[in-house]
Design an enzyme around this catalytic site. Structure first.
Site, PDB file in Angstrom:
ATOM      1  N   ARG A 347       0.881  -1.172   0.056  1.00 28.95           N
ATOM      2  CA  ARG A 347       0.095   0.080  -0.003  1.00 28.95           C
ATOM      3  C   ARG A 347       0.998   1.189  -0.032  1.00 28.95           C
ATOM      4  O   ARG A 347       0.630   2.388   0.604  1.00 28.95           O
ATOM      5  CB  ARG A 347      -0.989  -0.081   1.307  1.00 28.95           C
ATOM      6  N   ARG A 357       2.659   5.086   3.902  1.00 28.23           N
ATOM      7  CA  ARG A 357       2.598   3.635   4.329  1.00 28.23           C
ATOM      8  C   ARG A 357       4.052   3.299   3.455  1.00 28.23           C
ATOM      9  O   ARG A 357       3.648   2.866   2.344  1.00 28.23           O
ATOM     10  CB  ARG A 357       1.540   2.813   3.864  1.00 28.23           C
ATOM     11  N   ARG A 363      -0.384  -7.574   7.758  1.00 27.42           N
ATOM     12  CA  ARG A 363      -1.613  -8.240   7.446  1.00 27.42           C
ATOM     13  C   ARG A 363      -1.930  -8.288   5.984  1.00 27.42           C
ATOM     14  O   ARG A 363      -2.395  -9.219   5.513  1.00 27.42           O
ATOM     15  CB  ARG A 363      -2.828  -7.795   8.421  1.00 27.42           C
ATOM     16  N   ASP A 364      -1.855  -7.069   5.352  1.00 28.90           N
ATOM     17  CA  ASP A 364      -2.056  -6.847   4.009  1.00 28.90           C
ATOM     18  C   ASP A 364      -1.178  -7.958   3.132  1.00 28.90           C
ATOM     19  O   ASP A 364      -1.584  -8.535   2.200  1.00 28.90           O
ATOM     20  CB  ASP A 364      -1.701  -5.345   3.712  1.00 28.90           C
ATOM     21  N   ASP A 488      -9.368  -1.398  11.195  1.00 28.42           N
ATOM     22  CA  ASP A 488      -8.524  -0.251  11.806  1.00 28.42           C
ATOM     23  C   ASP A 488      -9.557   0.809  12.516  1.00 28.42           C
ATOM     24  O   ASP A 488      -9.070   1.531  13.505  1.00 28.42           O
ATOM     25  CB  ASP A 488      -7.793   0.495  11.059  1.00 28.42           C
ATOM     26  N   GLU A 632     -14.775   2.526   6.362  1.00 24.67           N
ATOM     27  CA  GLU A 632     -15.148   1.705   7.305  1.00 24.67           C
ATOM     28  C   GLU A 632     -16.576   2.148   7.928  1.00 24.67           C
ATOM     29  O   GLU A 632     -16.974   1.247   8.641  1.00 24.67           O
ATOM     30  CB  GLU A 632     -14.061   1.496   8.459  1.00 24.67           C
ATOM     31  N   HIS A 639     -12.243  -5.349  -0.155  1.00 28.08           N
ATOM     32  CA  HIS A 639     -11.440  -6.364   0.381  1.00 28.08           C
ATOM     33  C   HIS A 639     -12.487  -7.570   0.943  1.00 28.08           C
ATOM     34  O   HIS A 639     -11.889  -8.664   0.785  1.00 28.08           O
ATOM     35  CB  HIS A 639     -10.630  -5.743   1.604  1.00 28.08           C
ATOM     36  N   GLY A 705      -6.466  -5.147  -0.857  1.00 31.89           N
ATOM     37  CA  GLY A 705      -6.562  -6.831  -0.646  1.00 31.89           C
ATOM     38  C   GLY A 705      -7.757  -7.341  -1.515  1.00 31.89           C
ATOM     39  O   GLY A 705      -8.010  -8.495  -1.781  1.00 31.89           O
TER      40      GLY A 705
END
Length: 797
Positions: A347, A357, A363-364, A488, A632, A639, A705
């Site tokens: 990312r 980033r 995790r990604d 997140d 979110e 994803h 993702g």
């Protein structure tokens, strides 16, 4: 509205109209020398790190969003008219200026015609090299001789670190030193210091790039941006291009640029080729060497052919032919290529990700590997090992692993409050996927270090990952959410519990048991079965809400994702993973599938939570930081779409799974590009949901993702071709109106031509399989049945 089309035979997306709703981009290069380019030649280049090695300047969040870039300007020495070889930045009227852009596998070709002159510019980074080529072919389609002057343009960063160049201007405006050596531009910063191009951590270093132009004699140059553009001018009307002659400026401090001027005279029908070469190193050293090597256009064409062959060979691992042409375009080219680029840059580098980033998010990156194991298994194994060494001895992980600055055994242990609860559980998806793809069962026994101290076998790393969550469980016996649990915006802390990660842990334990059976480790199997039994009991007792599973518990026992909640009463992830993990009973699985279908599914995908948050405590649920229907807070978070699709295939719902897939498939919006706005050939992070006035518009393309999970869901669960430890399983779950489809796939260095016949119109179920003329039972092709080339016919019913 349509702006382009898929050219499947050439593995290209062709943009027919340059005035796309957003800048539509492509990636060039490698993880060492990388570049982003758009359909109007905008973008930037970087070395090793997009945050700490960006030597081309880009102004983020501007209109258009891709300027400056890599430009050729053309000036007619007789008429004094001028234009650019890409529509932008000059932007001639489109009734006079014709152009198309071909985005391909790590290259982009922009063809334009204006006032009797045709140009074709091919942008690419030669394999294993630290420079890029802009191959320009100019053709006179007029009936008279044309006298043209061509200018290159690139705007340089004053410091390779994005923050220093963008913000710390009182410093970086005074460290630039431009020079010209043998008609090669040398772009230097901190030129009085020792050389240090690969020391990405130290932004105060002597670094150089070069720019050369071969194919014609250099008749002028400029290296001072302000002189080239002129006061109160723009990239669309540079003063030097307007006047038609360079000033031979040399910038010392302020801002630099790379402008080389050549004159070409063309008779009617005549063509001329020029190549601009920009790369890492000094003009007097690396620049001279490259100019000698690429003095001939033939050498450039040869490198371009090598590049295409290389990338096309990477994509030969799988090809499909289904009744859906847009599905084919995505699956045969753009989904695997998108997955490869996401694998490469995580990312860290795009027109949106501007350097915040830097490195590989744990995790990604572990998830991103799922999309590339069959295309680049050896490279992917090395990346997987890197990420395993990003796990610390507690079983948690470093949030970010920097491949250019990673030292296993010597890294600092994260603070307890900084752990992400889901990080290392993704290893249970990726490690078995690698082993099943390659047959490298010994990988489970390979010993690798932890990031901070100690070492373990890969299987030991996996057990430690589960222990991490088991040791950090809350009042209901579920894993604590810690800093974040994939989402997140859900900060549950050291006592709040996450049902989503509990389902992941359930998947991990089930997978671990399968591995222990394979490796004949009965004690490990018994331990995992005991933990699984306890976890299943806790999940049933504390997370079922009557029609769906809740999302989480706050530290004080307050539920999230429950019918008790006015906001956020239904979350997608626990429902999908209850099915993926095998925890949901058949009745529960049907119930959560119905809830998702009725509450979360929309025309453009499945929303992550419903209804969005407005009033809930932001210290726990940070979703209200975002507007409703965005990110979110109730958006269609792409994803997660793959998980919803896989869940439906596991239930046998092929029609529903494909409906979900089509809703989020980029190519489905090729003729409706004004809705999605971003590139119709790559995935994105999220799409505005029905709660947003921008419903259907998508954002953050390429690095998501969604690339891996949509490709993984399409190939291994809709088409159903899944590697296993000792063979290949074929278990399609397709739309009932698909009468047949075919797949050609490489597996264990052997090729399979698979034809699936569904003349009974079912959604799932294999009645028999013929392999090389012999019938086998079930839907599994064992290794002992396969040859180098295999003809497989699958009958559904």
């Amino acid at each position: 509205m349509q702006y382009g089309h898929f050219d499947d035979s050439n593995k290209e997306y062709v943009i027919d109209r340059p005035d796309t709703p957003k800048s539509w981009s492509n990636y060039l290069g490698s993880t060492e020398y990388g570049a982003i380019i758009t359909n109007n030649a905008g973008g930037y280049s970087f070395f090793l790190s997009a945050a700490q090695g960006r030597f081309m300047r880009l102004r983020f969040n501007a209109i258009p969003m891709d300027q400056p870039g890599r430009y050729f300007y053309l000036h007619d020495r007789d008429s004094r008219d001028y234009w650019s070889a890409s529509w932008q930045p000059v932007g001639k009227p489109l009734d006079e200026y014709k152009t198309i852009c071909r985005h391909g596998t790590a290259y982009t070709i922009i063809e334009s015609e204006y006032n009797g002159i045709k140009t074709e510019t091919t942008y690419f980074v030669p394999l294993d090299r630290y420079f890029e080529c802009w191959l320009l072919k100019v053709t006179n389609q007029d009936k008279v001789r044309r006298r043209l002057r061509v200018f290159t343009f690139v705007e340089y960063a004053n410091n390779w670190h994005y923050w220093q160049d963008s913000v710390n201007l009182q410093y970086t405006q005074h460290i630039l030193g431009m020079s010209v050596v043998d008609n090669i531009i040398d772009h230097g910063i901190n030129v009085l210091l020792p050389d240090g191009p690969e020391d990405s951590k130290n932004h105060d270093g002597n670094r150089h790039t070069f720019l050369a132009l071969v194919g014609a004699d250099i008749t002028g140059f400029d290296t001072d941006r302000d002189i080239f553009l002129g006061n109160y001018h723009t990239y669309g009307n540079p003063e030097v291009v307007e006047k038609g002659r360079c000033t031979n400026s040399l910038a010392l401090g302020d801002n630099g640029c790379g402008v080389l001027q050549v004159d070409i005279d063309l008779d009617p029908g005549e063509s001329k080729e020029l190549t601009a070469i920009m790369g890492i190193g000094r003009a007097a050293v690396q620049g001279r060497k490259v100019v000698e090597e690429f003095a001939s256009p033939a050498a450039v064409h040869q490198e371009f052919s090598r590049l295409k062959d290389y990338w096309h060979s990477r994509l030969r691992g799988m090809s499909v032919k289904t009744p859906d042409a847009e599905f084919n375009s995505m699956t045969n080219m753009w989904s695997p290529f998108n997955s490869l680029m996401t694998y490469a840059w995580s990312r860290a580098a795009s027109l949106v990700y501007s350097g915040e980033r830097d490195g590989l998010g744990y995790r990604d990156t572990v998830q991103d590997l799922l999309g590339v194991f069959h295309t680049i298994p050896e490279d992917a194994r090395q990346r997987l090992e890197l990420m395993i060494t990003g796990q610390v001895s507690t079983g948690g992980a470093m949030p970010v692993v920097k491949p250019f600055d990673h030292h296993p055994g010597k890294e600092a242990l994260p603070k307890e409050e900084d752990y992400r609860s889901d990080d290392c559980l993704w290893l249970f998806n990726s490690i078995p996927a690698y082993v099943k793809e390659t047959g490298d069962i010994a990988f489970y026994d390979k010993v690798l270090p932890y990031a901070d101290k100690g070492e373990a076998s890969v299987l030991g790393h996996m057990r430690r990952a589960m222990e991490f969550n088991l040791e950090r469980s809350g009042a209901h016996g579920l894993p604590c959410g810690l800093y974040a649990d994939w989402n997140d915006c859900l900060e549950l802390g050291l006592k709040g519990e996450t049902v989503f990660v509990a389902m992941q842990l359930r998947y991990a334990l089930k997978t671990y048991i399968e591995i222990c059976n394979l490796l004949k480790k009965p004690k490990e199997k018994d331990w995992a079965q005991s933990q699984l039994k306890t976890l299943d009991k806790n999940l049933q007792e504390h997370t079922w809400d009557g029609e769906w599973f809740i999302r989480a518990y706050r530290y004080d026992g307050m539920k999230f994702g429950s019918k008790e909640n006015e906001e956020g009463s239904l979350w997608l992830n626990p429902q999908s993973w209850a099915i993926l993990s095998g925890h949901a009973t058949p009745e529960q699985a049907r119930s959560v599938s119905k809830a998702v279908r009725e509450r979360l599914a929309t025309d453009y995908g499945v929303v992550v939570v419903d209804p969005p948050y407005e009033k809930t405590d932001v210290s726990i649920v940070k979703a209200p930081l975002f507007n409703k229907g965005m990110k979110e807070n109730g958006s269609i978070f792409n994803h997660t779409q793959g998980w919803a699709i896989i869940a439906e295939t596991l239930l046998g719902n092929g029609d529903q799974a494909y409906k979900y897939y089509r809703a989020c498939m980029p190519a489905a919006y090729n003729t409706r590009a004004e809705i999605r706005q971003i590139e119709p050939y790559v995935n994105c992070q999220f799409t505005h949901s029905k709660y947003s006035p921008r419903y259907g518009a998508s954002r953050l393309p390429w690095l998501s993702g969604a690339a891996t999970w949509s490709y993984y869901a399409a190939t291994q669960y809709i088409l159903g071709v899944r590697p296993d430890y000792d063979g290949l399983r074929i278990d399609p779950c397709i739309p009932s109106n698909w009468q047949e489809f075919s797949v050609r796939r490489r597996f264990r260095n052997k090729m399979f031509d698979i034809k699936v016949i569904n003349d009974k119109g079912v959604q799932k179920g294999v009645t028999r399989i013929m392999v090389n003329g012999s019938e086998i039972e079930g839907n599994f092709i064992p290794l002992e049945s396969i040859k180098d080339e295999n003809e497989v016919v699958v009958y559904m019913g």
